[in-house]
Design an enzyme around this catalytic site. Sequence first.
Site, PDB file in Angstrom:
ATOM      1  N   GLN A   1      -1.538  -0.244   0.147  1.00  0.00           N
ATOM      2  CA  GLN A   1      -1.426   0.925  -0.742  1.00  0.00           C
ATOM      3  C   GLN A   1      -0.442   1.924  -0.150  1.00  0.00           C
ATOM      4  O   GLN A   1      -0.112   2.927  -0.776  1.00  0.00           O
ATOM      5  CB  GLN A   1      -2.783   1.613  -0.876  1.00  0.00           C
ATOM      6  CG  GLN A   1      -3.843   0.743  -1.515  1.00  0.00           C
ATOM      7  CD  GLN A   1      -5.211   1.396  -1.408  1.00  0.00           C
ATOM      8  OE1 GLN A   1      -5.577   2.251  -2.199  1.00  0.00           O
ATOM      9  NE2 GLN A   1      -5.976   0.993  -0.416  1.00  0.00           N
ATOM     10  N   ASN A   2      -0.014   1.666   1.075  1.00  0.00           N
ATOM     11  CA  ASN A   2       0.852   2.632   1.756  1.00  0.00           C
ATOM     12  C   ASN A   2       2.296   2.478   1.302  1.00  0.00           C
ATOM     13  O   ASN A   2       2.775   1.373   1.043  1.00  0.00           O
ATOM     14  CB  ASN A   2       0.769   2.448   3.270  1.00  0.00           C
ATOM     15  CG  ASN A   2      -0.627   2.731   3.780  1.00  0.00           C
ATOM     16  OD1 ASN A   2      -1.427   3.344   3.077  1.00  0.00           O
ATOM     17  ND2 ASN A   2      -0.922   2.293   4.981  1.00  0.00           N
ATOM     18  N   VAL A   3       2.971   3.599   1.284  1.00  0.00           N
ATOM     19  CA  VAL A   3       4.386   3.581   0.930  1.00  0.00           C
ATOM     20  C   VAL A   3       5.264   3.628   2.187  1.00  0.00           C
ATOM     21  O   VAL A   3       6.477   3.451   2.106  1.00  0.00           O
ATOM     22  CB  VAL A   3       4.727   4.750  -0.030  1.00  0.00           C
ATOM     23  CG1 VAL A   3       3.913   4.609  -1.317  1.00  0.00           C
ATOM     24  CG2 VAL A   3       4.492   6.110   0.602  1.00  0.00           C
TER      25      VAL A   3
ATOM     26  N   CYS B   1      16.314   4.514 -10.848  1.00  0.00           N
ATOM     27  CA  CYS B   1      16.636   5.349 -12.006  1.00  0.00           C
ATOM     28  C   CYS B   1      15.332   5.685 -12.744  1.00  0.00           C
ATOM     29  O   CYS B   1      14.451   4.829 -12.871  1.00  0.00           O
ATOM     30  CB  CYS B   1      17.585   4.598 -12.934  1.00  0.00           C
ATOM     31  SG  CYS B   1      18.059   5.591 -14.380  1.00  0.00           S
TER      32      CYS B   1
ATOM     33  N   GLY C   1      -8.969   0.799   6.445  1.00  0.00           N
ATOM     34  CA  GLY C   1      -8.606   2.206   6.309  1.00  0.00           C
ATOM     35  C   GLY C   1      -8.301   2.679   4.905  1.00  0.00           C
ATOM     36  O   GLY C   1      -7.275   3.304   4.668  1.00  0.00           O
TER      37      GLY C   1
ATOM     38  N   SER D   1     -10.320   4.672   1.550  1.00  0.00           N
ATOM     39  CA  SER D   1     -11.570   5.360   1.199  1.00  0.00           C
ATOM     40  C   SER D   1     -12.309   4.712   0.031  1.00  0.00           C
ATOM     41  O   SER D   1     -13.448   5.043  -0.238  1.00  0.00           O
ATOM     42  CB  SER D   1     -11.264   6.815   0.854  1.00  0.00           C
ATOM     43  OG  SER D   1     -10.366   6.856  -0.239  1.00  0.00           O
TER      44      SER D   1
ATOM     45  N   TYR E   1       8.990  14.283  -1.114  1.00  0.00           N
ATOM     46  CA  TYR E   1       9.312  12.942  -0.610  1.00  0.00           C
ATOM     47  C   TYR E   1      10.402  12.981   0.461  1.00  0.00           C
ATOM     48  O   TYR E   1      10.434  12.112   1.342  1.00  0.00           O
ATOM     49  CB  TYR E   1       9.644  11.985  -1.765  1.00  0.00           C
ATOM     50  CG  TYR E   1       8.376  11.598  -2.495  1.00  0.00           C
ATOM     51  CD1 TYR E   1       7.474  10.700  -1.930  1.00  0.00           C
ATOM     52  CD2 TYR E   1       8.025  12.197  -3.698  1.00  0.00           C
ATOM     53  CE1 TYR E   1       6.281  10.398  -2.549  1.00  0.00           C
ATOM     54  CE2 TYR E   1       6.825  11.898  -4.331  1.00  0.00           C
ATOM     55  CZ  TYR E   1       5.958  11.002  -3.752  1.00  0.00           C
ATOM     56  OH  TYR E   1       4.757  10.710  -4.354  1.00  0.00           O
TER      57      TYR E   1
ATOM     58  N   HIS F   1       1.874   0.369  -4.321  1.00  0.00           N
ATOM     59  CA  HIS F   1       2.143   1.750  -4.743  1.00  0.00           C
ATOM     60  C   HIS F   1       3.586   2.181  -4.469  1.00  0.00           C
ATOM     61  O   HIS F   1       3.891   3.370  -4.456  1.00  0.00           O
ATOM     62  CB  HIS F   1       1.160   2.717  -4.059  1.00  0.00           C
ATOM     63  CG  HIS F   1      -0.241   2.580  -4.551  1.00  0.00           C
ATOM     64  ND1 HIS F   1      -1.334   3.083  -3.893  1.00  0.00           N
ATOM     65  CD2 HIS F   1      -0.733   1.983  -5.676  1.00  0.00           C
ATOM     66  CE1 HIS F   1      -2.440   2.803  -4.584  1.00  0.00           C
ATOM     67  NE2 HIS F   1      -2.096   2.118  -5.655  1.00  0.00           N
TER      68      HIS F   1
HETATM   69  P1  NAD Z   1      -7.480   7.862   1.750  1.00  0.00           P
HETATM   70  O1  NAD Z   1      -6.716   8.987   2.359  1.00  0.00           O
HETATM   71  O2  NAD Z   1      -8.217   8.108   0.492  1.00  0.00           O
HETATM   72  O3  NAD Z   1      -8.521   7.371   2.834  1.00  0.00           O
HETATM   73  C1  NAD Z   1      -8.156   7.107   4.160  1.00  0.00           C
HETATM   74  C2  NAD Z   1      -9.206   6.255   4.793  1.00  0.00           C
HETATM   75  O4  NAD Z   1      -8.750   5.920   6.108  1.00  0.00           O
HETATM   76  C3  NAD Z   1     -10.569   6.964   4.952  1.00  0.00           C
HETATM   77  O5  NAD Z   1     -11.573   6.119   4.455  1.00  0.00           O
HETATM   78  C4  NAD Z   1     -10.704   7.139   6.481  1.00  0.00           C
HETATM   79  O6  NAD Z   1     -12.039   6.968   6.924  1.00  0.00           O
HETATM   80  C5  NAD Z   1      -9.836   6.008   6.997  1.00  0.00           C
HETATM   81  N1  NAD Z   1      -9.289   6.237   8.333  1.00  0.00           N
HETATM   82  C6  NAD Z   1      -8.946   7.405   8.925  1.00  0.00           C
HETATM   83  N2  NAD Z   1      -8.483   7.195  10.184  1.00  0.00           N
HETATM   84  C7  NAD Z   1      -8.521   5.846  10.366  1.00  0.00           C
HETATM   85  C8  NAD Z   1      -8.182   4.993  11.460  1.00  0.00           C
HETATM   86  N3  NAD Z   1      -7.695   5.480  12.617  1.00  0.00           N
HETATM   87  N4  NAD Z   1      -8.347   3.658  11.304  1.00  0.00           N
HETATM   88  C9  NAD Z   1      -8.845   3.137  10.141  1.00  0.00           C
HETATM   89  N5  NAD Z   1      -9.196   3.905   9.094  1.00  0.00           N
HETATM   90  C10 NAD Z   1      -9.034   5.234   9.202  1.00  0.00           C
HETATM   91  O7  NAD Z   1      -6.453   6.647   1.637  1.00  0.00           O
HETATM   92  P2  NAD Z   1      -6.343   5.407   0.628  1.00  0.00           P
HETATM   93  O8  NAD Z   1      -7.690   4.857   0.330  1.00  0.00           O
HETATM   94  O9  NAD Z   1      -5.292   4.522   1.192  1.00  0.00           O
HETATM   95  O10 NAD Z   1      -5.830   6.009  -0.755  1.00  0.00           O
HETATM   96  C11 NAD Z   1      -4.955   7.041  -0.803  1.00  0.00           C
HETATM   97  C12 NAD Z   1      -3.683   6.876  -1.596  1.00  0.00           C
HETATM   98  O11 NAD Z   1      -2.760   7.667  -0.869  1.00  0.00           O
HETATM   99  C13 NAD Z   1      -3.043   5.543  -1.698  1.00  0.00           C
HETATM  100  O12 NAD Z   1      -2.723   5.392  -3.034  1.00  0.00           O
HETATM  101  C14 NAD Z   1      -1.734   5.625  -0.891  1.00  0.00           C
HETATM  102  O13 NAD Z   1      -0.652   5.148  -1.667  1.00  0.00           O
HETATM  103  C15 NAD Z   1      -1.519   7.077  -0.642  1.00  0.00           C
HETATM  104  N6  NAD Z   1      -1.148   7.469   0.744  1.00  0.00           N
HETATM  105  C16 NAD Z   1      -0.296   6.700   1.478  1.00  0.00           C
HETATM  106  C17 NAD Z   1       0.015   7.045   2.783  1.00  0.00           C
HETATM  107  C18 NAD Z   1       0.963   6.159   3.572  1.00  0.00           C
HETATM  108  O14 NAD Z   1       1.860   5.545   2.991  1.00  0.00           O
HETATM  109  N7  NAD Z   1       0.793   6.040   4.880  1.00  0.00           N
HETATM  110  C19 NAD Z   1      -0.538   8.177   3.354  1.00  0.00           C
HETATM  111  C20 NAD Z   1      -1.410   8.968   2.575  1.00  0.00           C
HETATM  112  C21 NAD Z   1      -1.706   8.594   1.268  1.00  0.00           C
END
Ligand code: NAD
Length: 246
Positions: free
Chosen positions: A105-107, A131, A193, A195, A70, A123
């Site tokens: 879902q992004n952090v 803590c 974006g 999966s 992290y 997430h």
């Molecule tokens: P995933 O990695 O499973 O899937 C990513 C998706 O993004 C794919 O379907 C792909 O086709 C699509 N993609 C790729 N490039 C793209 C673009 N330019 N524009 C639009 N879509 C695009 O990700 P998820 O479904 O979000 O699940 C993964 C888990 O990973 C989540 O729980 C998340 O918390 C975590 N995560 C977060 C980050 C972040 O905070 N940025 C990064 C990686 C993973």
Amino acid sequence: MAHVAPHTDFAPLIVAPTERVFVLTGAGISAESGIKTFRDVNGLWEEFRVEDVASPEGWRKDPTLVWRFYSDRRAQAKTCLPNPAHEALAQVEARLGERLFLCTQNVDPLHERAGSKRAVHMHGELFKSRCEDDACDVPPFEDAGEYRGDAALPRCRCGARIRPHIVWFGEVPFDLEAIGDALLGSALFVTVGSSGSVYPAAGFVRAARATGARTVYVGPERPENASAFDECRLGNATAVLPTLFA
Ligand code: NAD
């Protein structure tokens, strides 16, 4: 069956004056800002095994490794800028106000850096820590610190370890009640974006559809849950989002 076609084949989405919109974003919206998705890396996330660095078991086994992971993510995210897709959603929020429920879902903090004020981070947040003892009364706090090496493991004033404020695999996502309420009241549900492989988020589209919402996916390829969407608008987030809404 979903209508799957390039975004340019579809008309922009129109939101009527009283309608509510639910937008779920995934790692794909931040890909063009330089943050890798899970999918990009074939089960290895920036050279780490997901179960080692993003699970309660991994934390119990090796908290130093988890903090190194992290810390690296924090260092990288400090250099990343929001892209036109994050900016387009901030503009939609400015227009719709509380009629937009933005769930990510992004952090990473790129929605906030683009100007979004109400993104719900189901997430967790990369730049917060808390803590590890759930009974401790110290709330989660802003933390951009990087902790590498045994000596540097941060401790709470109660004596327990400080952990990243991240929902790991096997933990319950944040704000599920508010998310459920928002799904019930939305006329339009858009995923950008993601999966469609990480639950419960991957199931939100079915909940929205069950209440009659129009369901739209945006991304370069069909997600695993494509059959639950009315439309899959193929394209990268930065190409689609600026013209997605009328
Ligand atoms: P995933 O990695 O499973 O899937 C990513 C998706 O993004 C794919 O379907 C792909 O086709 C699509 N993609 C790729 N490039 C793209 C673009 N330019 N524009 C639009 N879509 C695009 O990700 P998820 O479904 O979000 O699940 C993964 C888990 O990973 C989540 O729980 C998340 O918390 C975590 N995560 C977060 C980050 C972040 O905070 N940025 C990064 C990686 C993973």
